[in-house]
Scaffold this motif. Structure first.
Motif, PDB file in Angstrom:
ATOM      1  N   ILE A  97       0.832  -1.213   0.000  1.00 49.64           N
ATOM      2  CA  ILE A  97       0.000   0.000   0.000  1.00 49.64           C
ATOM      3  C   ILE A  97       0.866   1.263   0.000  1.00 49.64           C
ATOM      4  O   ILE A  97       0.359   2.369  -0.204  1.00 49.64           O
ATOM      5  N   GLN A  98       2.184   1.083   0.191  1.00 43.71           N
ATOM      6  CA  GLN A  98       3.073   2.242   0.083  1.00 43.71           C
ATOM      7  C   GLN A  98       3.036   2.850  -1.312  1.00 43.71           C
ATOM      8  O   GLN A  98       3.372   4.023  -1.486  1.00 43.71           O
ATOM      9  N   LEU A  99       2.603   2.047  -2.305  1.00 43.27           N
ATOM     10  CA  LEU A  99       2.510   2.587  -3.661  1.00 43.27           C
ATOM     11  C   LEU A  99       1.571   3.791  -3.696  1.00 43.27           C
ATOM     12  O   LEU A  99       1.817   4.749  -4.447  1.00 43.27           O
ATOM     13  N   GLY A 100       0.506   3.770  -2.894  1.00 41.17           N
ATOM     14  CA  GLY A 100      -0.392   4.919  -2.831  1.00 41.17           C
ATOM     15  C   GLY A 100       0.314   6.156  -2.333  1.00 41.17           C
ATOM     16  O   GLY A 100       0.146   7.257  -2.878  1.00 41.17           O
ATOM     17  N   ALA A 101       1.143   5.984  -1.292  1.00 38.13           N
ATOM     18  CA  ALA A 101       1.899   7.120  -0.761  1.00 38.13           C
ATOM     19  C   ALA A 101       2.937   7.600  -1.777  1.00 38.13           C
ATOM     20  O   ALA A 101       3.176   8.805  -1.915  1.00 38.13           O
ATOM     21  N   ILE A 102       3.567   6.661  -2.489  1.00 35.35           N
ATOM     22  CA  ILE A 102       4.544   7.042  -3.514  1.00 35.35           C
ATOM     23  C   ILE A 102       3.871   7.897  -4.580  1.00 35.35           C
ATOM     24  O   ILE A 102       4.382   8.947  -4.986  1.00 35.35           O
ATOM     25  N   LEU A 103       2.705   7.459  -5.061  1.00 38.60           N
ATOM     26  CA  LEU A 103       2.008   8.197  -6.109  1.00 38.60           C
ATOM     27  C   LEU A 103       1.529   9.561  -5.605  1.00 38.60           C
ATOM     28  O   LEU A 103       1.478  10.522  -6.371  1.00 38.60           O
ATOM     29  N   ALA A 104       1.183   9.635  -4.322  1.00 46.77           N
ATOM     30  CA  ALA A 104       0.818  10.936  -3.743  1.00 46.77           C
ATOM     31  C   ALA A 104       1.996  11.896  -3.820  1.00 46.77           C
ATOM     32  O   ALA A 104       1.858  13.062  -4.202  1.00 46.77           O
ATOM     33  N   LEU A 105       3.177  11.395  -3.463  1.00 46.68           N
ATOM     34  CA  LEU A 105       4.386  12.214  -3.516  1.00 46.68           C
ATOM     35  C   LEU A 105       4.696  12.633  -4.954  1.00 46.68           C
ATOM     36  O   LEU A 105       5.017  13.797  -5.225  1.00 46.68           O
ATOM     37  N   MET A 159      11.310   8.276  -3.040  1.00 46.11           N
ATOM     38  CA  MET A 159      10.826   7.829  -4.358  1.00 46.11           C
ATOM     39  C   MET A 159      11.490   6.533  -4.804  1.00 46.11           C
ATOM     40  O   MET A 159      10.803   5.540  -5.055  1.00 46.11           O
ATOM     41  N   PRO A 160      12.836   6.470  -4.912  1.00 41.23           N
ATOM     42  CA  PRO A 160      13.423   5.187  -5.292  1.00 41.23           C
ATOM     43  C   PRO A 160      13.354   4.137  -4.188  1.00 41.23           C
ATOM     44  O   PRO A 160      13.193   2.943  -4.467  1.00 41.23           O
TER      45      PRO A 160
END
Length: 265
Positions: free
Chosen positions: A47-55, A190-191
């Motif tokens: 679910i960290q992908l959601g936070a990544i896309l937010a950033l 990000m990375p």
């Protein structure tokens, strides 16, 4: 796991990922409280992908300007190299220690609570140090300092330490002001988070069920929405207020957790 639990956990992920409070600790302790556990502890990472896309959404303009300037601007190229250098320690150590982290450290509420408390003490201490920043622009951090920040970030492989917290503290000790330290932590996320997502998905996709995928999707959307809000305001808050609020919050959560473990075993 029910839909409302996935929604709650996604909101917690988005609200805490970019703050120095340890999103992983908050997720794992909330799961202990709710009595739920995801398949292979994969929900918490994916679910960290959601936070990544937010950033990426909030920083889309900045990223586009950075990428478009790479062919002609040496300063931009050096900054991208600094972020990649900072990412390398986590990439190497994270891949090597992945199984140990997921199978042992993620399963120890005691370690998580102790890490929260110790991290809170560190934040309160660092916030009171008479540091004299030398770098006031994230583009100016030296490559060697970036590598040092990358090694500091690796401490967050212990749940409860906080990826953003360790990288912010490392950057401040290496000469960055609070805003610059927090912003470099954002770029480094990000990375780092993308790599963690991709590696965990590669290792565990075969054990995921359709129900797991549905819960991850709910958590992803919630993390994205909450993450957008936090990313928009976190830098200004840290620049103005420092780290003490987060230090006290960590002491509260970690202390309550230790008390609950002592009482409920």
């Amino acid at each position: 796991m029910h839909s409302w639990e996935a929604l709650l956990l996604g909101l917690i992920e988005g609200l805490t990922e970019f703050l120095p409070v340890s999103s992983t600790a908050h997720l794992l302790l909330t799961e202990e409280l709710l009595g739920v556990k995801s398949t292979g502890r994969t929900f918490e990472v994916l679910i960290q992908l959601g936070a990544i896309l937010a950033l990426l959404t909030v920083y889309s303009g900045r990223l586009w300007h950075l990428v478009s300037a790479l062919p002609s601007d040496a300063r931009s190229r050096r900054f991208v190299l600094a972020v990649l250098i900072a990412f390398l320690p986590a990439a190497v150590i994270g891949a090597a220690a992945h199984s140990f982290i997921k199978n042992y450290l993620f399963e120890s509420p005691l370690i998580i609570c102790i890490a929260l408390v110790l991290g809170g003490i560190v934040l309160l201490f660092i916030d009171r140090l008479p540091l004299k920043p030398r770098y006031h622009d994230v583009m100016d951090l030296p490559l060697l300092s970036a590598l040092g920040i990358g090694f500091c970030q690796c401490l967050a492989m212990i749940p409860g330490v906080s990826r953003s917290g360790s990288s912010i503290v490392g950057a401040m000790l290496l000469g960055a002001d609070k805003r610059t330290a927090a912003e470099f932590s954002f770029f480094l996320a990000m990375p780092t988070m993308t790599g963690a997502f991709a590696y965990d998905l590669y290792k565990n996709w075969s054990i995921l069920t359709p129900d797991d995928v549905g819960m991850i999707a709910i958590g992803f959307v919630a993390a994205f929405v909450a993450g957008v809000v936090v990313v928009r305001y976190a830098l200004d808050f840290i620049a103005r207020r420092g780290l003490s609020f987060f230090g006290w919050w960590r002491l509260l959560v970690g202390g309550v957790g230790l008390g609950a473990l002592a009482v409920l075993h």
